[in-house]
Scaffold this motif. Structure first.
Motif, PDB file in Angstrom:
ATOM      1  N   CYS A 179      77.282  34.093-148.147  1.00  0.00           N
ATOM      2  CA  CYS A 179      76.059  34.882-148.304  1.00  0.00           C
ATOM      3  C   CYS A 179      76.330  35.981-149.313  1.00  0.00           C
ATOM      4  O   CYS A 179      77.195  36.826-149.097  1.00  0.00           O
ATOM      5  N   PHE A 181      74.413  38.371-150.125  1.00  0.00           N
ATOM      6  CA  PHE A 181      73.901  39.658-149.659  1.00  0.00           C
ATOM      7  C   PHE A 181      74.934  40.351-148.761  1.00  0.00           C
ATOM      8  O   PHE A 181      75.248  41.521-148.947  1.00  0.00           O
ATOM      9  N   ASP A 182      75.497  39.603-147.805  1.00  0.00           N
ATOM     10  CA  ASP A 182      76.516  40.176-146.914  1.00  0.00           C
ATOM     11  C   ASP A 182      77.888  40.210-147.564  1.00  0.00           C
ATOM     12  O   ASP A 182      78.809  40.830-147.043  1.00  0.00           O
ATOM     13  N   CYS A 421      70.988  32.328-144.215  1.00  0.00           N
ATOM     14  CA  CYS A 421      71.792  33.283-143.443  1.00  0.00           C
ATOM     15  C   CYS A 421      70.905  34.044-142.465  1.00  0.00           C
ATOM     16  O   CYS A 421      69.699  34.148-142.651  1.00  0.00           O
ATOM     17  N   CYS A 423      70.602  37.043-142.307  1.00  0.00           N
ATOM     18  CA  CYS A 423      69.985  38.166-143.012  1.00  0.00           C
ATOM     19  C   CYS A 423      68.760  37.713-143.787  1.00  0.00           C
ATOM     20  O   CYS A 423      68.056  38.513-144.368  1.00  0.00           O
ATOM     21  N   ASN A 425      68.851  35.675-146.428  1.00  0.00           N
ATOM     22  CA  ASN A 425      69.269  35.268-147.769  1.00  0.00           C
ATOM     23  C   ASN A 425      69.639  33.783-147.774  1.00  0.00           C
ATOM     24  O   ASN A 425      70.139  33.254-146.786  1.00  0.00           O
TER      25      ASN A 425
HETATM   26 ZN   LIG Z   1      73.490  37.123-145.185  1.00  0.00          ZN
END
Ligand SMILES: [Zn+2]
Length: 926
Positions: A179, A181-182, A421, A423, A425
């Protein structure tokens, strides 16, 4: 009689049970079961309820069978989810607040503190313990721990030292789900969608285009010889990008993906898909070909353009056919290159035409593609002019040729999309460097696991193939993360061991969890654990007395007997834990068995906290009572089947428990003299005990409840009906009460503790002896007689419903002896369908002629309809039908309110009497 009040029973039993379920090593044989520990980030729903109640029923059963039973619980708090939750709460995210405040009912003052992730897990760990206890789970809470306890971290460090020294932990570059983003690799548990997606390695075939290349991804490089064109999606805007310094034309998504896979990527300009149509590309192995338009081309799949092999790929064939039907590109002919049995020259064409597919969007296209792919790989052979080799050989050779001489590269992509994900994303494939991996791909390690699986009992047996498949498929596993809670990775403390990698051998830790707490974490060297778990002596071991006590616990409890978990953990956790056990523990301490659960539905839909489709376990207990919840969950499906929670059905279960409670109270002080019907009742009870016991030994909670509750209840109904007027039964009912309460204790322990006291049982019923079967008390003769009567009463009732007259009398005509002979011959025949000729060999039977053959046919039909054990009894024990009915005449006359006559069929004046059969007398109502 005391009132039926489940919450009062719960209160009372909870007080009695305090400290009772805390087993230490003893002289008794042990039974150790455990469940995948929960991640306490929210409230428990009824689906969780079943996960923990099934093992409790089994634990309670074995405890009553005289075993020393250990059922422990801990909390898994490793990983990042709870950190995400606390971040969302601290930025006042509406959805998260609503979930925690409204659904999980967290008080505002507590919710405020959730900005600290540890507060969340502490709060819900306590909640879990409280709600689990309220359900009557017989857990040894002394052994509770969390995975961030310092002593647990020491244990994990020890585990990893062994894995590392055995060569199971390596550092390398690998494609992983990631991911952006993470900035973290993504495990199954971090996914909203696509948890089944696999990373696939594609070969990029580099077609020359202008001053650069158009790469197309393929899993079938050998088909390059049959490429007739490329496909581009006219609705997509592509990009020209410098990839590692060379110009490529690819989709924008592909550019982002390649950046994560060890390429430098600089986007230069956009190119509309339409601008590529009819342009020419070339490849040394297939020459010059055009780019044509097709809607099925997905820009989010690999490079975003594909090569077309219409002779062997159904999508390509249909797309080309669509264009040609419009009169375009009619000069293009599929180029066959593989011969495969069962198909003509162009197999894709064959398959598509046979299936009658008319459009690229037909839902069957994917399956057809898969079928073609597998068949050609398994049985296909390249034509002579392309080398003549089998596809399975040619594939790797052509791939190597293209990589070495024609600039092919590798691209990783998921086999199914989208992968999303938690999140929100989109997850991509990233090649991670300097990443730590568990080498699950190691064939030697896999072999050890496969071998251990052979020695384990798996419930239900069907899951075995899924385990085998997982062992086969497992690849190296990214085992560390940058963010989250957990134990630091010993060789790189910037990393943490990820949740599926620190939860594989903690079943061993349970055996010592309550004792190791007394030790200072910094004294817990690897040597300490080597001593406790492997018996390895070494100098300077601290506090030897304490270590010896722990060693004793471990040796007593290990290996565990059964591990319980939901079926979605087969593909990871349940298999991982075997890998880790075989790598660390001695042979005699390896796991023995696993029970795999089905999923929970709520009113027919999948339970999901994030979608709000859950019913909280605590609410269920408050509304219906813990015993009701338990009995519903155990009775509605076997553990491995999916179950569906419906409030209206649960409410009816509560009524059943109340009925049971009242019945026990009605029967417990009855003192009459036993009659034949009492012997019948007790004989039947023994069968129910046997079947309940066998079912629970096989984890069939539903089957066990059928026997232990409904079958006994049905027998009692008949028993009471058969009692003479004014009688409420005999003193034998007391022993039935005692056995019945004990049989139901694993399922509804609260009600049973109360009843046990009410009927004068000694001590706690939770520790009472499981009912045993005294074969002396079995009375098959009486059971058979009663079965005959019961069936006859049922037949009379249905006849009565069918006739329009008010009955004045009933005549029961009994079949003659020669029909009994026929019945017996057929019942005992090795092949019942061949029995009739044998019967007709008999001189007397032959003289009866058609009458005898008709009777034989009717007996055959009857034998097929009767339960096999009844047939066997009739043939072996036999039953004096006349005596049964004569004895039951007062009962029958009471039941039907008319005189009842018993006659022999052959001397009867009724024409119907000729139809009398053994165990099925002719019945006449006049
Ligand atoms: Zn994520």
């Amino acid at each position: 009689m005391a009132d039926f009040d489940l919450s009062a029973f719960e209160q009372r039993a909870q007080d009695l049970w305090k400290g009772s379920f805390e087993p230490d090593p003893s002289e008794k044989e042990k039974y150790y079961l455990n469940v995948a520990y929960p991640y306490p980030s929210g409230a428990m729903h009824v689906g969780h309820g079943r996960t923990y109640i099934v093992p409790d029923v089994i634990a309670r059963f074995w405890r009553m069978r005289g075993r020393q039973v250990l059922y422990p619980m801990a909390f898994h708090v490793t990983g990042a989810p709870v950190i995400g939750i606390s971040k969302r709460i601290s930025r006042q995210d509406e959805n998260t607040i609503r979930l925690y405040r409204d659904l999980y009912k967290v008080p505002p003052a507590v919710l405020e503190k959730f900005v600290d992730p540890l507060t969340i897990v502490r709060h819900f760990s306590d909640e879990y313990q409280r709600v689990m206890s309220s359900c009557g789970l017989s857990i040894d809470w002394r052994r509770r721990f969390t995975t961030v306890d310092p002593t647990y971290s020491k244990f994990i460090e020890w585990q990893w030292k062994h894995l590392y020294e055995a060569g199971h932990v390596i550092k390398g570059a690998h494609p992983v789900r990631y991911c952006t983003f993470d900035e973290n690799p993504v495990g199954d548990h971090d996914l909203l969608e696509g948890d089944k997606a696999e990373v696939i390695r594609f070969t990029l075939v580099m077609f020359r285009f202008d001053d650069g290349f158009i790469p197309t991804a393929t899993l079938r490089p050998e088909t390059i010889y049959g490429v007739t064109n490329l496909w581009v999606n006219p609705g997509v805007t592509y990009v020209r990008a410098l990839v590692d310094g060379k110009p490529w034309v690819i989709s924008r998504e592909a550019a982002e993906k390649l950046l994560l896979q060890d390429h430098t990527v600089t986007i230069e300009k956009e190119i509309p898909g339409t601008a590529l149509i009819e342009r020419i590309v070339s490849h040394p192995l297939c020459g010059e070909i055009p780019i044509l338009p097709a809607d099925f081309v997905d820009p989010d799949m690999a490079s975003g353009l594909v090569m077309s092999v219409p002779a062997h790929a159904p999508f390509d064939y249909v797309a080309l056919r669509d264009l040609q039907r419009q009169g375009r590109y009619t000069h293009i002919r599929p180029v066959p290159l593989i011969r495969v049995e069962g198909y003509g020259e162009a197999p894709a064409q064959d398959a598509v035409e046979r299936a009658g597919i008319t459009t690229q969007l037909d839902a069957r296209m994917d399956a057809l593609t898969q079928e073609m792919y597998s068949t050609e790989f398994a049985k296909g052979q390249l034509l002579e002019k392309f080398g003549g080799k089998p596809v399975r050989v040619a594939r790797d050779e052509v791939a190597a040729l293209m990589t070495e001489q024609h600039g092919s590269a590798v691209m990783y992509e998921f086999d199914t999309r989208p992968v999303v994900c938690r999140c929100g994303n989109r997850v991509k494939v990233k090649i991670i460097h300097d990443q730590w991996f568990l080498r699950y791909s190691d064939p030697a390690w896999k072999a050890q696991v496969s071998d251990q699986l052979k020695h384990m009992s798996l419930v239900p047996p069907e899951v075995r193939s899924e385990f085998d498949r997982t062992v086969d498929w497992l690849r190296d596993w990214a085992c560390t993360r940058r963010v989250g809670l957990g134990t630091r990775f010993p060789w790189d403390t910037t990393q943490l061991i990820e949740p599926l990698s620190d939860s594989t051998i903690y079943m061993a830790y349970y055996t010592i969890a309550h004792r190791i707490r007394e030790m200072a974490p910094d004294t817990l060297t690897p040597e300490v654990f080597d001593y406790i778990f492997l018996g390895k002596e070494s100098k300077s071991l601290p506090q030897k007395v304490k270590l010896d006590a722990m060693r004793k616990e471990f040796l007593y409890w290990y290996p565990y007997n059964f591990r319980f978990s939901a079926k979605d953990l087969i593909s990871n956790h349940l298999t991982f834990q075997i890998f880790h056990h075989v790598a660390i523990f001695e042979k005699q301490h390896l796991p023995r068995g696993m029970v795999v659960f089905g999923m929970g539905l709520l009113n027919g839909a999948k339970m999901s906290s994030s979608k709000g489709n859950v019913f909280l376990l605590e609410d269920a207990v408050k509304e219906f009572g813990a015993d009701t919840v338990r009995m519903f969950l155990m009775g509605s499906a076997e553990p491995w089947q999916d179950f569906d929670w419906r409030n209206e059905l649960v409410a009816s279960v509560k009524k059943q428990i109340e009925r049971f409670y009242i019945t026990i109270h009605e029967m417990k002080d009855v003192a009459g003299e036993p009659k034949d019907i009492d012997l019948w009742l007790m004989s039947r009870l023994l069968e129910h005990i046997e079947k309940t016991t066998a079912s629970l030994e096989n984890f069939q909670t539903r089957q066990a409840l059928q026997e232990a509750f409904f079958s006994i209840e049905n027998d009692l109904k008949w028993y009471r009906r058969r009692l003479p007027e004014g009688s409420d039964g005999s003193r034998m009912l007391r022993s039935l009460c005692s056995a019945w309460v004990r049989l139901l204790t694993p399922f509804i322990p609260f009600t049973c503790e109360k009843l046990w006291q009410d009927i004068g049982g000694q001590g706690l019923v939770s520790f009472a002896d499981w009912p045993v079967v005294d074969q002396q008390q079995k009375n098959l003769r009486i059971e058979l007689a009663e079965e005959l009567l019961l069936r006859t009463v049922e037949d009379l009732e249905s006849i009565k419903k069918l006739i329009p007259i008010t009955p004045r009398s009933i005549t029961i005509s009994i079949a003659p002896a020669w029909k009994h002979e026929i019945f017996k011959t057929i019942a005992c025949a090795p092949d019942r369908n061949l029995a009739i000729p044998t019967i007709m060999k008999d001189e007397l039977m032959r003289r009866r002629g058609k009458e005898a053959t008709d009777a034989a046919k009717q007996c055959t039909t009857l034998i097929h309809r009767l339960p096999p054990h009844i047939v066997e009894l009739i043939a072996t024990e036999g039953v004096n039908e006349r005596a049964v009915f004569e004895q039951a005449t007062p009962f029958l006359e009471k039941e039907f309110g008319v005189p009842v006559h018993i006659t022999d069929a052959e001397s009867s004046r009724h024409a119907k009497s000729a139809g009398a059969l053994p165990f099925k007398p002719a019945l006449v109502i006049e």
